[in-house]
Design a protein around this motif. Sequence first.
Motif, PDB file in Angstrom:
ATOM      1  N   GLU A  30       1.095  -1.004   0.657  1.00 17.70           N
ATOM      2  CA  GLU A  30      -0.462  -0.272  -0.263  1.00 17.70           C
ATOM      3  C   GLU A  30       0.656   1.227   0.387  1.00 17.70           C
ATOM      4  O   GLU A  30       0.483   1.941   0.904  1.00 17.70           O
ATOM      5  CB  GLU A  30      -1.081   0.146   1.010  1.00 17.70           C
ATOM      6  N   GLY A  32       0.855   3.210  -1.628  1.00 17.50           N
ATOM      7  CA  GLY A  32      -0.342   4.939  -1.747  1.00 17.50           C
ATOM      8  C   GLY A  32      -0.099   5.571  -1.439  1.00 17.50           C
ATOM      9  O   GLY A  32      -1.174   6.530  -1.526  1.00 17.50           O
ATOM     10  N   GLU A  33      -0.232   5.099  -0.136  1.00 24.20           N
ATOM     11  CA  GLU A  33      -1.698   5.814   1.184  1.00 24.20           C
ATOM     12  C   GLU A  33      -0.267   6.392   1.823  1.00 24.20           C
ATOM     13  O   GLU A  33      -0.657   6.955   3.208  1.00 24.20           O
ATOM     14  CB  GLU A  33      -1.628   4.305   2.140  1.00 24.20           C
ATOM     15  N   LEU A  34       1.159   6.255   1.432  1.00 26.86           N
ATOM     16  CA  LEU A  34       2.202   6.717   3.059  1.00 26.86           C
ATOM     17  C   LEU A  34       1.996   8.173   2.384  1.00 26.86           C
ATOM     18  O   LEU A  34       2.124   8.850   1.244  1.00 26.86           O
ATOM     19  CB  LEU A  34       3.763   6.427   2.249  1.00 26.86           C
ATOM     20  N   PRO A  35       1.950   8.540   4.378  1.00 30.57           N
ATOM     21  CA  PRO A  35       1.417  10.104   3.267  1.00 30.57           C
ATOM     22  C   PRO A  35       3.609  10.582   2.970  1.00 30.57           C
ATOM     23  O   PRO A  35       4.630  10.291   3.195  1.00 30.57           O
ATOM     24  CB  PRO A  35       1.414  10.673   4.846  1.00 30.57           C
ATOM     25  N   GLN A  39       7.369   9.661   2.481  1.00 30.43           N
ATOM     26  CA  GLN A  39       7.843  10.004   1.079  1.00 30.43           C
ATOM     27  C   GLN A  39       8.994  10.924   0.734  1.00 30.43           C
ATOM     28  O   GLN A  39       9.915   9.678   0.349  1.00 30.43           O
ATOM     29  CB  GLN A  39       6.731   9.943   0.046  1.00 30.43           C
ATOM     30  N   THR A  70       0.727  -1.082  -4.764  1.00 33.66           N
ATOM     31  CA  THR A  70      -0.258  -0.549  -4.532  1.00 33.66           C
ATOM     32  C   THR A  70      -1.755  -0.392  -5.532  1.00 33.66           C
ATOM     33  O   THR A  70      -1.370  -0.919  -5.942  1.00 33.66           O
ATOM     34  CB  THR A  70      -0.244   1.145  -4.169  1.00 33.66           C
ATOM     35  N   ASN A  71      -3.010  -0.117  -4.910  1.00 32.15           N
ATOM     36  CA  ASN A  71      -4.116  -0.509  -5.741  1.00 32.15           C
ATOM     37  C   ASN A  71      -4.144   0.736  -6.722  1.00 32.15           C
ATOM     38  O   ASN A  71      -5.449   1.065  -6.836  1.00 32.15           O
ATOM     39  CB  ASN A  71      -4.946  -0.958  -5.536  1.00 32.15           C
ATOM     40  N   ARG A  72      -3.908   1.488  -5.897  1.00 28.41           N
ATOM     41  CA  ARG A  72      -3.963   3.398  -6.434  1.00 28.41           C
ATOM     42  C   ARG A  72      -2.754   2.989  -7.726  1.00 28.41           C
ATOM     43  O   ARG A  72      -2.323   2.942  -7.847  1.00 28.41           O
ATOM     44  CB  ARG A  72      -3.582   4.153  -5.219  1.00 28.41           C
ATOM     45  N   MET A  77      -1.369  10.187  -9.140  1.00 29.11           N
ATOM     46  CA  MET A  77      -0.986  10.688  -8.039  1.00 29.11           C
ATOM     47  C   MET A  77      -0.568  11.983  -7.999  1.00 29.11           C
ATOM     48  O   MET A  77       0.090  12.967  -6.998  1.00 29.11           O
ATOM     49  CB  MET A  77      -0.787  10.286  -6.934  1.00 29.11           C
ATOM     50  N   LYS A  82       0.215  14.027  -5.384  1.00 28.88           N
ATOM     51  CA  LYS A  82      -0.024  13.251  -3.945  1.00 28.88           C
ATOM     52  C   LYS A  82       0.893  12.530  -3.391  1.00 28.88           C
ATOM     53  O   LYS A  82       0.586  11.626  -2.341  1.00 28.88           O
ATOM     54  CB  LYS A  82      -1.817  12.713  -4.551  1.00 28.88           C
TER      55      LYS A  82
END
Length: 194
Positions: A30, A32-35, A39, A70-72, A77, A82
């Motif tokens: 995941e 893509g969820e890393l703030p 990052q 990631t699924n993003r 992003m 993002k």
Amino acid sequence: GHAKGAFTGADKAHKGLFAQADGGTIFLDEIGELPLHLQTKLLHVIEDKQIRPLGSEQTRSIDARIIAATNRNLEAMVKENKFREDLYFRLSMFHIHMPPLRERRSDIVGLIKHLMLNNAGATPSDRKLEIDPEAEEILQSYNWPGNVRQLENVISRAYIMADGGRITLSDLPPEISRQDAAPKAIGVIAEKGG
């Protein structure tokens, strides 16, 4: 990781995940969820190949292969600011697209068998079950919005619910077992003559 005494309760040093992966591979799920602020830290670890445990003044060199998932849509992003573009390029040296489970239905039966074997040793009775062909067909035709994790949960639930050595349709969650009333063909519209 952290050094001994880095914070209240840190009575001994603890190796972080990158330190544990030194000389091997670390899997970052995941990503893509890393703030954004983390990052930046991850990018420094990748570029400098060094880490510094919390509470320590010394850096340590590491050499670890990084696999991220990631699924993003990371490209989108990046465009939306993002996800850091430089981190994206560092991580996407080899890009492997794994289609969702609904797009690779031929994998479902093999995954079911694998998950059933995993569950066989997880129950107190260590029982090995079979799956009813009707239940298997329903599982294979389901859309799996939660992908493999959802399938894993459904098989674990069915394993608990199953009685008599076989997983049947009644052992599946209602949202999956009720789908048998839906048409089997995908993309076909039935029209009534008037």
